[in-house]
Design an enzyme around this catalytic site. Structure first.
Site, PDB file in Angstrom:
ATOM      1  N   ARG A  22      23.256   9.107  76.220  1.00  0.00           N
ATOM      2  CA  ARG A  22      24.695   9.093  75.908  1.00  0.00           C
ATOM      3  C   ARG A  22      25.232  10.504  75.913  1.00  0.00           C
ATOM      4  O   ARG A  22      24.685  11.381  75.252  1.00  0.00           O
ATOM      5  CB  ARG A  22      24.938   8.487  74.527  1.00  0.00           C
ATOM      6  CG  ARG A  22      24.776   7.019  74.563  1.00  0.00           C
ATOM      7  CD  ARG A  22      25.412   6.360  73.375  1.00  0.00           C
ATOM      8  NE  ARG A  22      24.830   5.034  73.297  1.00  0.00           N
ATOM      9  CZ  ARG A  22      24.814   4.289  72.233  1.00  0.00           C
ATOM     10  NH1 ARG A  22      25.348   4.735  71.117  1.00  0.00           N
ATOM     11  NH2 ARG A  22      24.259   3.091  72.265  1.00  0.00           N
TER      12      ARG A  22
ATOM     13  N   SER B  23      28.095   1.970  73.753  1.00  0.00           N
ATOM     14  CA  SER B  23      28.201   1.088  72.601  1.00  0.00           C
ATOM     15  C   SER B  23      29.527   1.237  71.860  1.00  0.00           C
ATOM     16  O   SER B  23      30.592   1.077  72.436  1.00  0.00           O
ATOM     17  CB  SER B  23      27.002   1.339  71.688  1.00  0.00           C
ATOM     18  OG  SER B  23      26.985   0.408  70.650  1.00  0.00           O
ATOM     19  N   HIS B  24      29.437   1.637  70.608  1.00  0.00           N
ATOM     20  CA  HIS B  24      30.617   1.712  69.740  1.00  0.00           C
ATOM     21  C   HIS B  24      31.328   3.060  69.840  1.00  0.00           C
ATOM     22  O   HIS B  24      32.330   3.272  69.180  1.00  0.00           O
ATOM     23  CB  HIS B  24      30.159   1.484  68.301  1.00  0.00           C
ATOM     24  CG  HIS B  24      29.021   2.386  67.947  1.00  0.00           C
ATOM     25  ND1 HIS B  24      27.761   2.211  68.467  1.00  0.00           N
ATOM     26  CD2 HIS B  24      28.971   3.498  67.196  1.00  0.00           C
ATOM     27  CE1 HIS B  24      26.981   3.176  68.032  1.00  0.00           C
ATOM     28  NE2 HIS B  24      27.682   3.971  67.261  1.00  0.00           N
TER      29      HIS B  24
ATOM     30  N   LYS C  70      21.396   2.967  80.124  1.00  0.00           N
ATOM     31  CA  LYS C  70      20.024   2.710  79.678  1.00  0.00           C
ATOM     32  C   LYS C  70      19.345   1.691  80.580  1.00  0.00           C
ATOM     33  O   LYS C  70      20.010   0.917  81.273  1.00  0.00           O
ATOM     34  CB  LYS C  70      19.995   2.260  78.227  1.00  0.00           C
ATOM     35  CG  LYS C  70      20.574   0.903  77.960  1.00  0.00           C
ATOM     36  CD  LYS C  70      20.298   0.523  76.509  1.00  0.00           C
ATOM     37  CE  LYS C  70      20.847  -0.850  76.226  1.00  0.00           C
ATOM     38  NZ  LYS C  70      20.449  -1.359  74.936  1.00  0.00           N
TER      39      LYS C  70
ATOM     40  N   ASP D  72      31.586  -4.853  68.995  1.00  0.00           N
ATOM     41  CA  ASP D  72      31.792  -3.457  69.412  1.00  0.00           C
ATOM     42  C   ASP D  72      31.993  -3.320  70.923  1.00  0.00           C
ATOM     43  O   ASP D  72      32.122  -4.320  71.637  1.00  0.00           O
ATOM     44  CB  ASP D  72      30.616  -2.593  68.942  1.00  0.00           C
ATOM     45  CG  ASP D  72      29.360  -2.861  69.741  1.00  0.00           C
ATOM     46  OD1 ASP D  72      29.189  -4.003  70.216  1.00  0.00           O
ATOM     47  OD2 ASP D  72      28.540  -1.940  69.916  1.00  0.00           O
TER      48      ASP D  72
ATOM     49  N   ASP E 284      30.177  -2.788  73.559  1.00  0.00           N
ATOM     50  CA  ASP E 284      29.341  -3.515  74.518  1.00  0.00           C
ATOM     51  C   ASP E 284      28.888  -4.876  73.997  1.00  0.00           C
ATOM     52  O   ASP E 284      28.028  -5.514  74.593  1.00  0.00           O
ATOM     53  CB  ASP E 284      28.128  -2.664  74.915  1.00  0.00           C
ATOM     54  CG  ASP E 284      27.241  -2.325  73.738  1.00  0.00           C
ATOM     55  OD1 ASP E 284      27.761  -2.222  72.607  1.00  0.00           O
ATOM     56  OD2 ASP E 284      26.020  -2.161  73.933  1.00  0.00           O
TER      57      ASP E 284
ATOM     58  N   ASP F 141      27.202  -5.925  71.272  1.00  0.00           N
ATOM     59  CA  ASP F 141      25.959  -6.237  70.578  1.00  0.00           C
ATOM     60  C   ASP F 141      26.077  -6.139  69.052  1.00  0.00           C
ATOM     61  O   ASP F 141      25.240  -6.674  68.335  1.00  0.00           O
ATOM     62  CB  ASP F 141      24.775  -5.408  71.105  1.00  0.00           C
ATOM     63  CG  ASP F 141      25.008  -3.914  71.032  1.00  0.00           C
ATOM     64  OD1 ASP F 141      26.093  -3.497  70.591  1.00  0.00           O
ATOM     65  OD2 ASP F 141      24.087  -3.159  71.425  1.00  0.00           O
ATOM     66  N   ARG F 142      27.119  -5.460  68.561  1.00  0.00           N
ATOM     67  CA  ARG F 142      27.286  -5.378  67.101  1.00  0.00           C
ATOM     68  C   ARG F 142      28.250  -6.449  66.605  1.00  0.00           C
ATOM     69  O   ARG F 142      29.035  -6.989  67.370  1.00  0.00           O
ATOM     70  CB  ARG F 142      27.849  -4.014  66.698  1.00  0.00           C
ATOM     71  CG  ARG F 142      26.916  -2.880  66.999  1.00  0.00           C
ATOM     72  CD  ARG F 142      27.457  -1.580  66.443  1.00  0.00           C
ATOM     73  NE  ARG F 142      26.461  -0.545  66.662  1.00  0.00           N
ATOM     74  CZ  ARG F 142      26.389   0.585  65.999  1.00  0.00           C
ATOM     75  NH1 ARG F 142      27.292   0.856  65.061  1.00  0.00           N
ATOM     76  NH2 ARG F 142      25.450   1.468  66.244  1.00  0.00           N
TER      77      ARG F 142
ATOM     78  N   THR G  58      14.371   2.903  63.647  1.00  0.00           N
ATOM     79  CA  THR G  58      15.728   2.559  64.087  1.00  0.00           C
ATOM     80  C   THR G  58      15.797   2.386  65.602  1.00  0.00           C
ATOM     81  O   THR G  58      15.204   3.161  66.350  1.00  0.00           O
ATOM     82  CB  THR G  58      16.679   3.685  63.650  1.00  0.00           C
ATOM     83  OG1 THR G  58      16.694   3.718  62.229  1.00  0.00           O
ATOM     84  CG2 THR G  58      18.091   3.456  64.148  1.00  0.00           C
TER      85      THR G  58
ATOM     86  N   GLU H 149      19.612  -4.735  61.958  1.00  0.00           N
ATOM     87  CA  GLU H 149      19.748  -3.357  61.496  1.00  0.00           C
ATOM     88  C   GLU H 149      20.986  -3.246  60.613  1.00  0.00           C
ATOM     89  O   GLU H 149      21.943  -4.007  60.772  1.00  0.00           O
ATOM     90  CB  GLU H 149      19.912  -2.414  62.686  1.00  0.00           C
ATOM     91  CG  GLU H 149      18.712  -2.345  63.587  1.00  0.00           C
ATOM     92  CD  GLU H 149      18.819  -1.179  64.559  1.00  0.00           C
ATOM     93  OE1 GLU H 149      18.231  -0.135  64.272  1.00  0.00           O
ATOM     94  OE2 GLU H 149      19.509  -1.308  65.580  1.00  0.00           O
TER      95      GLU H 149
ATOM     96  N   SER I 228      23.203  -1.205  60.866  1.00  0.00           N
ATOM     97  CA  SER I 228      24.325  -0.736  61.656  1.00  0.00           C
ATOM     98  C   SER I 228      25.017  -1.887  62.390  1.00  0.00           C
ATOM     99  O   SER I 228      25.401  -1.744  63.539  1.00  0.00           O
ATOM    100  CB  SER I 228      23.828   0.304  62.648  1.00  0.00           C
ATOM    101  OG  SER I 228      22.746  -0.231  63.402  1.00  0.00           O
TER     102      SER I 228
ATOM    103  N   LYS J 176      20.462  -6.890  70.367  1.00  0.00           N
ATOM    104  CA  LYS J 176      21.255  -7.491  69.313  1.00  0.00           C
ATOM    105  C   LYS J 176      22.447  -8.174  69.967  1.00  0.00           C
ATOM    106  O   LYS J 176      22.818  -7.835  71.092  1.00  0.00           O
ATOM    107  CB  LYS J 176      21.664  -6.459  68.285  1.00  0.00           C
ATOM    108  CG  LYS J 176      22.389  -5.260  68.818  1.00  0.00           C
ATOM    109  CD  LYS J 176      22.408  -4.165  67.764  1.00  0.00           C
ATOM    110  CE  LYS J 176      23.077  -2.919  68.288  1.00  0.00           C
ATOM    111  NZ  LYS J 176      22.311  -1.711  68.024  1.00  0.00           N
TER     112      LYS J 176
ATOM    113  N   ARG K 189      22.546  10.976  58.468  1.00  0.00           N
ATOM    114  CA  ARG K 189      22.805   9.685  57.840  1.00  0.00           C
ATOM    115  C   ARG K 189      21.992   9.615  56.550  1.00  0.00           C
ATOM    116  O   ARG K 189      20.775   9.845  56.565  1.00  0.00           O
ATOM    117  CB  ARG K 189      22.405   8.533  58.745  1.00  0.00           C
ATOM    118  CG  ARG K 189      23.081   8.536  60.113  1.00  0.00           C
ATOM    119  CD  ARG K 189      23.074   7.120  60.702  1.00  0.00           C
ATOM    120  NE  ARG K 189      23.382   7.079  62.122  1.00  0.00           N
ATOM    121  CZ  ARG K 189      24.611   7.222  62.628  1.00  0.00           C
ATOM    122  NH1 ARG K 189      25.632   7.449  61.843  1.00  0.00           N
ATOM    123  NH2 ARG K 189      24.792   7.140  63.940  1.00  0.00           N
TER     124      ARG K 189
HETATM  125  C1  G1P Z   1      22.754   3.924  65.735  1.00  0.00           C
HETATM  126  C2  G1P Z   1      22.322   2.982  64.637  1.00  0.00           C
HETATM  127  C3  G1P Z   1      21.111   2.200  65.075  1.00  0.00           C
HETATM  128  C4  G1P Z   1      21.398   1.482  66.396  1.00  0.00           C
HETATM  129  C5  G1P Z   1      21.912   2.467  67.422  1.00  0.00           C
HETATM  130  C6  G1P Z   1      22.356   1.769  68.701  1.00  0.00           C
HETATM  131  O1  G1P Z   1      21.722   4.844  66.019  1.00  0.00           O
HETATM  132  O2  G1P Z   1      22.060   3.680  63.441  1.00  0.00           O
HETATM  133  O3  G1P Z   1      20.762   1.285  64.075  1.00  0.00           O
HETATM  134  O4  G1P Z   1      20.244   0.872  66.891  1.00  0.00           O
HETATM  135  O5  G1P Z   1      23.044   3.176  66.897  1.00  0.00           O
HETATM  136  O6  G1P Z   1      23.384   0.852  68.481  1.00  0.00           O
HETATM  137  P1  G1P Z   1      21.656   6.330  65.418  1.00  0.00           P
HETATM  138  O7  G1P Z   1      22.952   7.001  65.788  1.00  0.00           O
HETATM  139  O8  G1P Z   1      21.573   6.171  63.925  1.00  0.00           O
HETATM  140  O9  G1P Z   1      20.441   6.936  66.018  1.00  0.00           O
HETATM  141 ZN    ZN Z   2      26.754  -1.637  70.870  1.00  0.00          ZN
END
Ligand code: G1P
Ligand code: ZN
Length: 545
Positions: free
Chosen positions: A22, A113-114, A126, A279, A281, A283-284, A346, A365, A367, A378, A498
């Site tokens: 990313r 993602s988000h 990915k 979110d 993509d 998955d959340r 994670t 998770e 998140s 997810k 975090r």
């Molecule tokens: C974050 C979330 C993690 C999730 C990932 C991808 O990663 O904490 O649970 O799997 O986004 O969606 P992090 O930024 O903490 O490495």
């Molecule tokens: Zn996502």
């Protein structure tokens, strides 16, 4: 077939993080940047000749041009066929479903993602394996190594493929099949849940739901599933048209970025009884009841405890898994059900081998990610449908179900405090000092709380034996409370610290104490142990979720 070979120089920093590579759009837009990474993926594969690749993304800025580049490169890499979502769109769980259904060799998903999108936002890429799940660490490491030595990339000289209509085209000798991005995923979800019962719930007078797609990829999926297949009234899905910049918003389904949805659920005049969001993509997920937000860790535990409500899981769960920072609420359910509970690092890639081996059925998770063995990612809409199935079966409110869960299992009060954009050197210093303190912490008492264990979390995959070290600092306290420290692996600017706070409260009389109030002593302990203010200069987190 006219294969063009272009010589190139390695770019630094093409190291995949928690979920692929990313970077800022501006970084990805540099000539050769995307090509180098894609070629490094292809160079790390073997046996792809003539096989099928799945390709799609969340529609964010760069998605369309990146897709055409990857198609030309996939043809040069010898793939026989690419299955691509119409318009270049596939949500992350849908890509996983398509890979599995069509027994593809693997897939490339374009998403950050988000993270926000648009020319000043983020982009990501990915690789997923034949099981439909994110590539494991040994593969992402191999890709990273390749990015450091790459000298050339290859593509087939061919015009852009029209992705606007379903059908078949060719790039060199490779077939490109443009598929409906929604159908396979929607069909799969329909096999898991009791759609008749959910449709009856949605038709019930007095029940109203709202799904906020946040201008991101799930709009078309939610419309098809909720409004068309389940008969929810038109307008149930809001912000349902995917936009390259997500309408300027931040497509992260949490109380901060989905504030309108949360406010609507808190306003009795809205008539809403159930709210959900997904979110960038898809998955959340976020689940909201009337004036009640379900924390993702609780959501996983409630789904596990109510698995019998959904036809696909009524026969029982093989086991459950959660990422280390995720609250231990699901552990208590697993103990009650007498099934195994796994604690992984994670990132979804660690669940894959457990799911493949049939060791777990559900995983999640903190998140906002939950999922099951139906795919290897997810799945936001899956979680929403599971909740609807539970509501339809139990005929109770979201808040009622969660409160009853707490009464039965106790409440794992939980919050995550994020400190964003910290200078990397300061973040490294904080962790170096924290690691140095670990051996002396167990057995000591800080702010009146006794530390039982303090370690640097390491994980050995029980299926393939692979080892992952330095996955976050765990401080376990007497009575089932915890503080966890980790650095984000998905950010694109500086470091994000975090701090995960969790307090186990058995006494039902204390379950309604606001989370931040209940967790204040743990925040204090975290500060004392890690010296966050002293080292980073920050006195408060940027985001509390
Ligand atoms: C974050 C979330 C993690 C999730 C990932 C991808 O990663 O904490 O649970 O799997 O986004 O969606 P992090 O930024 O903490 O490495
Ligand atoms: Zn996502």
């Amino acid at each position: 077939m006219n294969v063009v070979t272009v010589s190139t120089q390695p770019f630094t920093g093409q190291k995949p993080g928690t979920s692929g590579l990313r970077k800022k759009v501006k970084v990805f837009a540099q000539p050769g940047y995307l090509e180098n990474f894609v070629q490094s993926i292809f160079d790390s594969l073997s046996g792809q000749e003539g096989k099928t690749l799945v390709l799609g993304g969340d529609g964010r800025y760069l998605n369309d041009t990146a897709i055409q580049t990857i198609l030309r490169m996939a043809a040069a890499a010898g793939f026989g066929k690419v299955l691509i979502g119409q318009g270049g769109i596939l949500s992350t769980p849908a890509a996983s479903a398509v890979i599995r259904k069509h027994a593809a060799f693997g897939g490339i998903i374009l998403s950050a993602s988000h993270n926000s999108g648009g020319p000043d936002g983020d982009f990501g890429i990915k690789y997923n394996l034949a099981n439909g799940g994110p590539a494991n660490e040994s593969f992402t490491e191999a890709v990273y190594r390749r990015t450091q030595s790459i000298g050339a990339y290859r593509y087939v000289d061919a015009p852009d493929v029209d992705l606007g209509a379903l059908g078949v085209a060719a790039v060199g000798e490779m077939t490109v099949q443009v598929i409906d991005p929604v159908a396979d995923h929607a069909d799969l979800l329909e096999t898991l849940f009791d759609f008749e019962r959910i449709a009856a719930l949605l038709a019930r007078p007095g029940f109203r739901m709202c799904f906020d797609a946040m201008h991101a990829v799930t709009g078309p999926y939610a419309r098809e599933i909720l409004e068309r297949r389940l008969g929810a009234p038109a307008g149930t899905v809001v912000n349902g048209v995917p936009l390259p910049d997500f309408g300027g918003g931040h497509p992260d389904p949490n109380p901060v970025y989905a504030a309108e949805l949360v406010a609507a659920l808190a306003d009795p005049r809205s008539g809403l009884s159930f709210g959900a969001a997904s979110d960038g993509d898809g998955d959340r997920n976020m689940i909201v009841g009337r004036d009640f937000i379900v924390s993702p860790s609780d959501s996983l535990a409630v789904l596990a405890a109510n698995h019998h409500c959904a036809p696909a899981y009524a026969g029982g769960l093989a086991g459950v898994a959660r990422s280390m920072p995720t609250s231990c609420a699901v552990d208590r359910v697993a103990r009650f059900l007498d099934i195994p509970c796994f604690e992984t690092p994670t990132g979804w890639k660690f669940f894959g081998s457990l799911l493949d081996a049939g060791k777990v059925t559900l995983c999640g998770e903190e998140s906002a990610g939950t999922g099951s063995d139906h795919v290897r990612e997810k799945d936001g809409l899956w979680a929403v449908l599971f909740w609807l199935n539970i509501l339809a079966a139990r005929q109770e409110s979201v808040a009622g179900i969660v409160r009853e869960h707490w009464r039965k299992f106790g409440r794992n009060v939980y919050s995550r405090h994020d400190y964003e954009g910290i200078e990397t050197a300061r973040a490294d210093k904080l962790f170096a000092e924290l690691r140095g303190k670990l051996p002396g912490l167990a057995g000591t008492e800080i702010s009146g709380m006794r530390i039982e264990l303090a370690d640097d979390f390491a994980y050995t995959d029980p299926v393939d034996g692979s080892r992952s070290e330095k996955q976050g600092i765990r401080v376990l306290l007497q009575g089932g409370s915890r503080v966890v420290f980790r650095l984000s692996g998905t950010g694109t600017e500086g470091a994000t610290l975090r701090v995960y706070l969790e307090r186990y409260v058995a006494d039902a009389a204390l379950h309604e104490v606001p989370a931040q109030e209940a967790l204040a002593p743990l925040a204090d302990l975290a500060e004392k142990i890690a010296n966050i203010a002293g080292i980073t200069g920050r006195n408060a987190p940027d985001v509390i979720s």
